[in-house]
Design an enzyme around this catalytic site. Structure first.
Site, PDB file in Angstrom:
ATOM      1  N   ASP A 136      46.712  39.030  41.287  1.00  0.00           N
ATOM      2  CA  ASP A 136      45.163  39.711  40.988  1.00  0.00           C
ATOM      3  C   ASP A 136      44.082  40.097  41.563  1.00  0.00           C
ATOM      4  O   ASP A 136      42.912  39.920  40.982  1.00  0.00           O
ATOM      5  CB  ASP A 136      44.863  40.494  39.117  1.00  0.00           C
ATOM      6  CG  ASP A 136      44.828  38.406  38.448  1.00  0.00           C
ATOM      7  OD1 ASP A 136      44.137  37.500  39.146  1.00  0.00           O
ATOM      8  OD2 ASP A 136      45.015  39.512  37.186  1.00  0.00           O
ATOM      9  N   HIS A 138      42.755  36.325  40.275  1.00  0.00           N
ATOM     10  CA  HIS A 138      41.635  35.401  39.980  1.00  0.00           C
ATOM     11  C   HIS A 138      42.258  33.550  40.774  1.00  0.00           C
ATOM     12  O   HIS A 138      43.593  34.109  41.613  1.00  0.00           O
ATOM     13  CB  HIS A 138      42.564  35.269  38.634  1.00  0.00           C
ATOM     14  CG  HIS A 138      43.713  34.885  38.418  1.00  0.00           C
ATOM     15  ND1 HIS A 138      44.551  35.635  38.056  1.00  0.00           N
ATOM     16  CD2 HIS A 138      44.037  33.095  38.401  1.00  0.00           C
ATOM     17  CE1 HIS A 138      45.699  35.069  37.584  1.00  0.00           C
ATOM     18  NE2 HIS A 138      45.594  33.609  37.972  1.00  0.00           N
ATOM     19  N   GLU A 143      39.804  35.276  35.331  1.00  0.00           N
ATOM     20  CA  GLU A 143      39.837  37.092  35.562  1.00  0.00           C
ATOM     21  C   GLU A 143      39.220  37.798  36.158  1.00  0.00           C
ATOM     22  O   GLU A 143      38.229  38.239  35.977  1.00  0.00           O
ATOM     23  CB  GLU A 143      40.743  37.056  33.499  1.00  0.00           C
ATOM     24  CG  GLU A 143      41.879  35.755  33.134  1.00  0.00           C
ATOM     25  CD  GLU A 143      43.112  36.503  33.872  1.00  0.00           C
ATOM     26  OE1 GLU A 143      43.510  36.108  35.266  1.00  0.00           O
ATOM     27  OE2 GLU A 143      44.114  36.400  32.981  1.00  0.00           O
TER      28      GLU A 143
END
Length: 260
Positions: A136, A138, A143
């Site tokens: 994603d 990160h 995050e």
């Protein structure tokens, strides 16, 4: 941002190790930033080999880990302090007292985060930071949605990250919900950042943070603004890049005197 496309993880590990070896030879007391996960393992293997076979010296170096789970007891095999010890620092001659990691067991976590930032600054900052990247986008445990200016702090993991990391635990129920992580602003303070990504599962992520917009939804995209960021990827991870041929051409024609 320099993107280097190499045949595989062995070549990536060797090139990253070249940069770290050159740094240590010109600055023996260099400060290294260490990441966990599978991406940096070829680098650690190569550095350990060079130490054992060629005497590469880490005795004056310092190292700072990127992140740590909150609540795992000291010595827990999946704490990142233990992972870094097993995978790297026990295999070279770095002084254990010079290996620093966030304190995920502190009674006052915000104070511990501030103290970690102070420790990095006291040693003059990180000279070279090794990074992996999540699917994603990160980096560290920043995050999606993380502030691009964030410092070391407590973060809540998204469920996908917990699922991704569950393979290291008995079950997902054992994966902590919270972590302490260097922030994106902290990472951006490093003088050189080397990010490693391999495999087809990282291809869209690589395209997003290398060629997409700089946005908090993809934390690694902040590296587009870094003054010295090197992205080391294999052919599979490069498969979605629009400018892949240009990156290959640039690296193939790089002056011999210019390192990564």
């Amino acid at each position: 941002m320099e993107v280097v496309i190499l045949p595989g993880s062995k070549q990536i590990g060797a090139l990253a190790a070249d940069a770290i070896e050159a740094l240590l030879r010109r600055k023996p007391n260099a400060v290294l930033g260490l990441a966990t996960g599978s991406s940096p393992l070829p680098v650690y293997d190569e550095l350990a080999r060079r130490h054992q076979e060629k005497g590469l010296d880490f005795s004056q170096a310092h190292a700072f880990a990127l992140d740590e789970y909150v609540g795992l007891e000291p010595g827990h095999p999946e704490s990142y302090r233990e992972v870094i010890r097993r995978e790297f620092t026990d295999r070279v001659n770095i002084d254990p007292a010079n290996v620093h990691s966030p304190d995920g067991t502190a009674a006052d976590l915000p104070a511990a985060c501030e103290a970690y930032e102070d420790s990095i600054r006291a040693l003059g900052g990180v000279d070279l930071q090794i990074l992996g990247v999540g699917t994603d986008g990160h980096i560290g445990f920043n995050e999606p949605g993380s502030s691009l200016a964030s410092r070391t702090r407590i973060k809540t993991l998204i469920e996908q990250t917990r699922k991704d990391n569950a393979r290291f635990f008995k079950s997902i129920d054992d994966v902590p919900h919270h972590v302490v992580t260097q922030g994106l602003g902290t990472i951006m303070d490093a003088r050189h950042v080397v990010l490693i990504a391999t495999g087809a599962q990282k291809a869209q992520t690589v395209r997003d943070f290398v060629e997409g917009p700089v946005a908090a939804i993809c934390a690694a995209s902040v590296l587009q603004m870094h003054q010295h960021a090197t992205i080391l990827i294999d052919e599979a991870a490069a498969s979605s890049l629009k400018l892949a041929d240009y990156y290959r051409h640039t690296y193939d024609n790089k002056p011999k005197w210019q390192s990564i």
